[in-house]
Scaffold this active site. Structure first.
Site, PDB file in Angstrom:
ATOM      1  N   GLY A  12       0.786  -1.234   0.000  1.00 25.31           N
ATOM      2  CA  GLY A  12       0.000   0.000   0.000  1.00 25.31           C
ATOM      3  C   GLY A  12       0.812   1.275   0.000  1.00 25.31           C
ATOM      4  N   ASN A  14       1.559   3.081  -2.571  1.00 27.84           N
ATOM      5  CA  ASN A  14       0.864   4.039  -3.457  1.00 27.84           C
ATOM      6  C   ASN A  14      -0.370   4.614  -2.764  1.00 27.84           C
ATOM      7  OD1 ASN A  14       1.960   4.289  -6.397  1.00 27.84           O
ATOM      8  ND2 ASN A  14       2.317   2.170  -5.780  1.00 27.84           N
ATOM      9  N   HIS A 109       0.590   1.011 -13.169  1.00 25.54           N
ATOM     10  CA  HIS A 109       1.412  -0.149 -13.514  1.00 25.54           C
ATOM     11  C   HIS A 109       2.876   0.288 -13.637  1.00 25.54           C
ATOM     12  CE1 HIS A 109       2.228  -4.110 -15.080  1.00 25.54           C
ATOM     13  NE2 HIS A 109       2.975  -3.543 -16.001  1.00 25.54           N
TER      14      HIS A 109
HETATM   15  C1  GRF Z   1       2.995  -0.818  -7.615  1.00 27.52           C
HETATM   16  O1  GRF Z   1       4.267  -0.918  -8.199  1.00 27.52           O
HETATM   17  C2  GRF Z   1       1.935  -0.665  -8.667  1.00 27.52           C
HETATM   18  O2  GRF Z   1       2.404  -0.068  -9.815  1.00 27.52           O
HETATM   19  C3  GRF Z   1       1.559  -2.096  -8.968  1.00 27.52           C
HETATM   20  O3  GRF Z   1       1.646  -2.763  -7.746  1.00 27.52           O
HETATM   21  C4  GRF Z   1       2.592  -2.112  -6.912  1.00 27.52           C
HETATM   22  C5  GRF Z   1       1.909  -1.862  -5.609  1.00 27.52           C
HETATM   23  O4  GRF Z   1       2.798  -1.400  -4.619  1.00 27.52           O
HETATM   24  N1  GRF Z   1       0.261  -2.165  -9.577  1.00 27.52           N
HETATM   25  P1  GRF Z   1       2.233  -0.799  -3.274  1.00 27.52           P
HETATM   26  O5  GRF Z   1       1.341  -1.863  -2.639  1.00 27.52           O
HETATM   27  O6  GRF Z   1       1.464   0.439  -3.609  1.00 27.52           O
HETATM   28  O7  GRF Z   1       3.424  -0.504  -2.410  1.00 27.52           O
END
Ligand code: GRF
Length: 186
Positions: A12, A14, A109
């Site tokens: 999480g 992001n 992504h």
């Molecule tokens: C990110 O690299 C996003 O691009 C991909 O999954 C990853 C999630 O990372 N879809 P986080 O859980 O947000 O740390």
């Protein structure tokens, strides 16, 4: 204020970047809920820390994907959510959510789509020896990372970076780009 729901299955980071941007005032939105298929994931702790409601839906408790997604859709409609933001949600979105939130589901992504869709994209791109890495934000359709591209950002590798360094740079771009795109869409 416009409401968004973030879907996550793991760390999480992001999700955290979006929370931080909202708290800083750079993004005017309310996170109505974190939706997760993995109640034990770290994203849940992040939500609790910021008093964001968590909607945990464990697929094995439902008779079908449709029933699972109906439960999510009712919850989000009830909460008046305008946009679904996938952030490391490790499941394909099915017809129920795609039609209830038509053109209102986005994903981030860690590669320049259409290259390297699916899992482990950074590692795959690195092993392939690509010289330009990047991040894509796209609308979600029924495929794996196939929806229409909204934004991309890239950087040139000098060839000396380790995989971890490339990963760090990609994540830094993600944290900036996602809030920027959410802001534009809202
Ligand atoms: C990110 O690299 C996003 O691009 C991909 O999954 C990853 C999630 O990372 N879809 P986080 O859980 O947000 O740390």
């Amino acid at each position: 204020m416009k409401k968004i729901a973030v879907f996550a299955s793991g760390n999480g980071s992001n999700f955290q970047a979006i929370i931080d941007e909202i708290e800083k005032g750079g993004l005017v939105a309310e996170i109505a809920a974190l939706v997760t298929d993995n109640p034990a994931c770290f994203a849940v702790e992040r939500a609790q820390h910021h008093n964001i409601p968590v909607f945990s839906v464990v697929p094995k408790n439902y008779s079908s994907k449709e029933e699972y997604e109906k439960d999510i859709a009712f919850f989000l409609i009830e909460k008046n959510v305008s946009l679904i933001v996938l952030a490391g949600y490790m499941r394909l979105i099915g017809n129920v959510l795609l039609s209830a939130f038509y053109n209102r589901i986005i994903n981030i992504h860690p590669a320049l789509l259409p290259a390297f869709p699916g899992k482990n994209s950074i590692q795959q791109a690195y092993q392939y020896g690509v010289k330009i890495f990047g991040v894509t934000v796209h609308y979600v359709d029924a495929g794996i990372d196939t929806g229409k591209i909204i934004a991309q950002e890239c950087f040139k590798a000098d060839g000396t970076e380790t995989l971890q360094e490339i990963e760090r740079k990609i994540h830094c771009i993600e944290y900036q780009l996602y809030s920027k795109v959410i802001k534009q869409i809202l």
